[in-house]
Write an enzyme that holds these catalytic residues in place. Sequence first.
Site, PDB file in Angstrom:
ATOM      1  N   GLU A  25       0.880  -1.171   0.000  1.00 17.97           N
ATOM      2  CA  GLU A  25       0.000   0.000   0.000  1.00 17.97           C
ATOM      3  C   GLU A  25       0.912   1.213   0.000  1.00 17.97           C
ATOM      4  O   GLU A  25       1.588   1.489   0.989  1.00 17.97           O
ATOM      5  CB  GLU A  25      -0.930  -0.038   1.216  1.00 17.97           C
ATOM      6  CG  GLU A  25      -2.198   0.777   1.045  1.00 17.97           C
ATOM      7  CD  GLU A  25      -1.980   2.251   1.318  1.00 17.97           C
ATOM      8  OE1 GLU A  25      -1.869   3.022   0.328  1.00 17.97           O
ATOM      9  OE2 GLU A  25      -1.913   2.627   2.488  1.00 17.97           O
ATOM     10  N   CYS A  60      -1.709   9.102   2.869  1.00 17.50           N
ATOM     11  CA  CYS A  60      -1.538   8.650   1.488  1.00 17.50           C
ATOM     12  C   CYS A  60      -2.732   9.002   0.611  1.00 17.50           C
ATOM     13  O   CYS A  60      -2.596   9.208  -0.591  1.00 17.50           O
ATOM     14  CB  CYS A  60      -1.288   7.142   1.448  1.00 17.50           C
ATOM     15  SG  CYS A  60      -2.597   6.143   2.197  1.00 17.50           S
TER      16      CYS A  60
END
Length: 486
Positions: A252, A286
Amino acid sequence: MALLADGAWHGKIWTGSWTDGGGGGYQAVEPATGQQLGEVGRATPADVRAAAERAGAAQRAWATAPHEQRAAVLRRAGDLLTEHAEEIKDWLARESGAIRPFGDFQVGTSAQECYEASALPSHPYGELLRTGAPRLSFARRVPAGVVGVIAPFNVPTILAIRAVAPALALGNAVLLKPDPRTAVSGGMMFARIFAEAGLPEGLLQVLPGGADVGEALVTDPAVRIIAFTGSTRAGRAVGSLAGQHLKRAHLELGGNSALIVLPDVDVVGAASVGAWGTFTHSGQICMATSRHLVHESIAEEYTAVLAEKVANLPVGDPFRDQVALGPLIDAGQRDRVHGLVTASVEGGATIRTGGTYEDLFYRPTVLGDVPVTAPAYQDEIFGPVAPVTPFSSLDEVAALAADTEYGLSLGILTRDVYAGLALAERIPTGLVHINDQTVNDEATAPFGGVGSSGTGSRHGGPQANIEAFTETQWVTLRGDLPAYPF
């Protein structure tokens, strides 16, 4: 009783008890003040090898433990996260610069991750298969063994527990490497939580360390799966190394997520949504809204309203003051953010507010008329900066939003939700939010990006977690020995 008040963790790693790491220690530092909060042990590759052996031995018994036992440990861990919420939020504020509401979100979501994981041990774990032979044939999911979890600094509790909890629930052991900058809130807290929850010794070990420890985790033969959250650059290295050693890596990674604002919206409301997407946790997420793509008919108004909304937001120490934005994690990150801002202004963008800092406190910054060639448009910012770029048509904005190596999250603001959904189908992304900003996370939802944002949904919900942390095994049973021709 506080989890870490006795100080037994100072200068230690967690191997089932507090022990000395082979590499000495790291100073836990408060970004807002520079104050030293304690010392965290530093692991070495030799510590990883020893931890992997302990984990492998402990995992075999854990995998065969009654599913009710594993579920009970995860439920208790969720309860303990809630019971100790204030202590954990204090550490999040001091160690990672999280304001109190963001700390609330982290603790609440972390507890929910444990509760959701507690349902996995009793989840159906196989299926009967048709077979042409006189036998019973079925496939079942079995624990992978030892899972390595490498977690980042920015949201340290959620981004560790979302892999730790399901991996443990499904019968694995876990070696957790938190970022040394947030090793207390992202590691040592979990060591104490799971010990208090009754997790048998050796099943969770916490090994703060540098790149050498991460490499040791990826290459150790006992570690079968790596769950990594971090930068795309580091993720490429982890994925490459994992591939060489024939093990799965769930990656990720970074993002450059767009918020598309169509001309039929309420501009003031849209600017509020956009502000939250960019400036939550000073943009160190993110999924943060990194590009505001706004229709040219409202772009100037949107930029002005957005700048007005954030110009006077209080920035400061989230542990001692009520602020909207805390500090950036360190000077390196601050300088990178400021470099992107100054280079973008040199490239044609205009500063509408912000663009300045004091120590690690970066003012919320709005950039108007940002060219698509500007660094703040092209790169992941990971700071409190909102670049606004106008567009003229749906075709143009679809192309703009898709023209990035990343594909993590997408927000589209419009009164016509079906038109928004149709637009989203033209843009590669792991997450889509119609009439919301890009920062959303729930323990029940699959999470992950495409392209340079990662290897797809590997966290959240039973299907993604079971696929992530188990192996598929084919089993057949016969009542009698078959007769073969030799």
